[in-house]
Motif scaffolding. Structure first.
Motif, mmCIF file in Angstrom:
data_model
loop_
_atom_site.group_PDB
_atom_site.id
_atom_site.type_symbol
_atom_site.label_atom_id
_atom_site.label_comp_id
_atom_site.label_asym_id
_atom_site.label_seq_id
_atom_site.Cartn_x
_atom_site.Cartn_y
_atom_site.Cartn_z
ATOM 1 N N SER A 172 33.653 -21.980 -43.942
ATOM 2 C CA SER A 172 32.687 -22.788 -44.579
ATOM 3 C C SER A 172 32.545 -22.807 -45.937
ATOM 4 C CB SER A 172 31.659 -23.248 -43.857
ATOM 5 O OG SER A 172 30.840 -22.262 -43.774
ATOM 6 N N VAL A 173 32.469 -21.486 -46.525
ATOM 7 C CA VAL A 173 32.339 -21.272 -47.848
ATOM 8 C C VAL A 173 33.737 -20.292 -48.367
ATOM 9 C CG1 VAL A 173 30.868 -19.904 -49.751
ATOM 10 C CG2 VAL A 173 29.617 -21.292 -48.057
ATOM 11 N N SER A 174 34.009 -20.670 -49.474
ATOM 12 C CA SER A 174 35.192 -19.969 -49.841
ATOM 13 C C SER A 174 34.953 -18.629 -50.411
ATOM 14 C CB SER A 174 36.174 -20.686 -50.974
ATOM 15 O OG SER A 174 36.477 -21.834 -50.376
ATOM 16 N N LEU A 175 35.881 -17.425 -50.329
ATOM 17 C CA LEU A 175 35.564 -16.263 -50.995
ATOM 18 C C LEU A 175 35.879 -16.319 -52.513
ATOM 19 C CD1 LEU A 175 34.729 -13.425 -49.924
ATOM 20 C CD2 LEU A 175 37.220 -12.978 -50.015
ATOM 21 N N VAL A 179 25.387 -11.713 -51.664
ATOM 22 C CA VAL A 179 24.671 -12.823 -51.054
ATOM 23 C C VAL A 179 24.141 -12.451 -49.689
ATOM 24 C CG1 VAL A 179 26.557 -14.341 -51.911
ATOM 25 C CG2 VAL A 179 27.015 -13.179 -49.854
ATOM 26 N N ASP A 180 23.274 -13.219 -49.152
ATOM 27 C CA ASP A 180 22.533 -13.116 -47.823
ATOM 28 C C ASP A 180 23.259 -13.019 -46.745
ATOM 29 O OD1 ASP A 180 22.676 -15.709 -47.478
ATOM 30 O OD2 ASP A 180 20.618 -16.060 -48.149
ATOM 31 N N ILE A 181 22.704 -12.631 -45.483
ATOM 32 C CA ILE A 181 23.538 -12.761 -44.336
ATOM 33 C C ILE A 181 24.076 -14.167 -43.986
ATOM 34 C CG2 ILE A 181 21.678 -13.035 -42.831
ATOM 35 C CD1 ILE A 181 24.868 -10.989 -42.136
ATOM 36 N N GLU A 197 30.331 -13.590 -57.783
ATOM 37 C CA GLU A 197 28.955 -14.006 -57.741
ATOM 38 C C GLU A 197 28.690 -13.755 -56.263
ATOM 39 O OE1 GLU A 197 31.761 -17.828 -56.963
ATOM 40 O OE2 GLU A 197 31.468 -16.051 -58.438
ATOM 41 N N GLN A 198 29.581 -12.975 -55.332
ATOM 42 C CA GLN A 198 29.337 -12.748 -54.003
ATOM 43 C C GLN A 198 29.328 -11.344 -53.419
ATOM 44 O OE1 GLN A 198 32.546 -15.119 -52.317
ATOM 45 N NE2 GLN A 198 31.750 -17.050 -51.873
ATOM 46 N N TYR A 199 30.251 -10.727 -54.454
ATOM 47 C CA TYR A 199 30.406 -9.015 -53.951
ATOM 48 C C TYR A 199 30.527 -8.308 -55.204
ATOM 49 C CZ TYR A 199 35.221 -10.549 -54.309
ATOM 50 O OH TYR A 199 36.180 -11.095 -54.659
ATOM 51 N N TYR A 200 30.605 -6.915 -55.105
ATOM 52 C CA TYR A 200 30.773 -6.020 -56.074
ATOM 53 C C TYR A 200 31.609 -4.901 -55.603
ATOM 54 C CZ TYR A 200 29.370 -2.906 -59.769
ATOM 55 O OH TYR A 200 29.314 -1.764 -61.044
ATOM 56 N N ILE A 201 32.577 -4.388 -56.513
ATOM 57 C CA ILE A 201 33.449 -3.267 -56.137
ATOM 58 C C ILE A 201 32.938 -2.302 -57.074
ATOM 59 C CG2 ILE A 201 35.553 -2.325 -55.632
ATOM 60 C CD1 ILE A 201 34.958 -4.358 -53.697
#
Length: 209
Positions: free
Chosen positions: A202-205, A190-192, A14-18
């Motif tokens: 403060s937010v887990s990867l 996700v945004d900056i 949900e946070q990144y894409y390889i």
């Protein structure tokens, strides 16, 4: 077309894409993760997938890679019984592979030298030599390498994969994007503001597997 070793159809959270890529014999693929506190976590996850330790449904591993481990030594051992280059190779390399002797043609240290006395770049090439002696297909990073010294290590890898090998470099810099077979850059979903929270903890990867 050269032999296929790894087929990645894309790793998405949900946070990144390889993005997708294939690794074939003779390839040197760079996966650019950008710099930041997320780097080590993402690198570890990718290494675990590419070496076959962990499974990802979108990544097909035909031949698992070997990771060139960073040299580590306890404080006690470093003081009282530091490892020599020779003892390191005996424990971590296939000493019967002619590849091992090549490192002494590239660098000036000997088997009797203490590994702790080598500079970061020399230690990296030593670990790469050990990895290549066991597997022609590796995954590595350039941790600790300065801009002045990483080129020698990178050329060492490029030279080795000419012999039916392949490599994936997981990097935080895009300096080598024009000197590789394929350059794969992480895409943030996700945004900056969310990325700042990931960076400060403060937010887990999110995990790949």
């Amino acid at each position: 077309m050269n032999e296929l070793l790894i087929q990645n159809k894309g790793i998405r959270t949900e946070q990144y894409y390889i993005p997708p890529f294939e690794l074939r014999k003779g390839d040197l693929v760079i996966i650019y993760l950008e710099g930041g506190s997320h780097f080590d976590d993402l690198k570890t996850q990718l290494v675990d997938i590419f070496t076959g330790k962990e499974h990802h449904e979108n990544v097909k591993i035909i031949e698992p890679l070997t990771f060139a481990e960073q040299f580590k030594e306890s404080t006690f051992k470093r003081i009282f019984n530091p490892a020599t280059v020779g003892s390191y190779l005996k424990r971590n390399a296939d000493v019967n592979n002619p590849m091992v002797s090549k490192i002494f043609e590239i660098d000036t240290f000997t088997k009797k030298d203490k590994v702790k006395n080598l500079d970061t770049s020399e230690k990296k090439r030593l670990s790469l030599s050990a990895a290549f002696s066991k597997n022609k297909n590796i995954v590595f990073d350039l941790r600790g390498e300065s801009a002045m010294h990483f080129s020698k290590t990178y050329e060492f890898v490029k030279d080795e994969i000419k012999n039916e090998g392949a490599a994936i470099l997981i990097d935080w810099s895009d300096d080598l994007k024009n000197d590789c077979s394929k350059f794969i850059a992480i895409e943030w979903l996700v945004d900056i503001d969310e990325r700042i929270k990931i960076a400060n903890g403060s937010v887990s990867l999110s995990k790949m597997y």
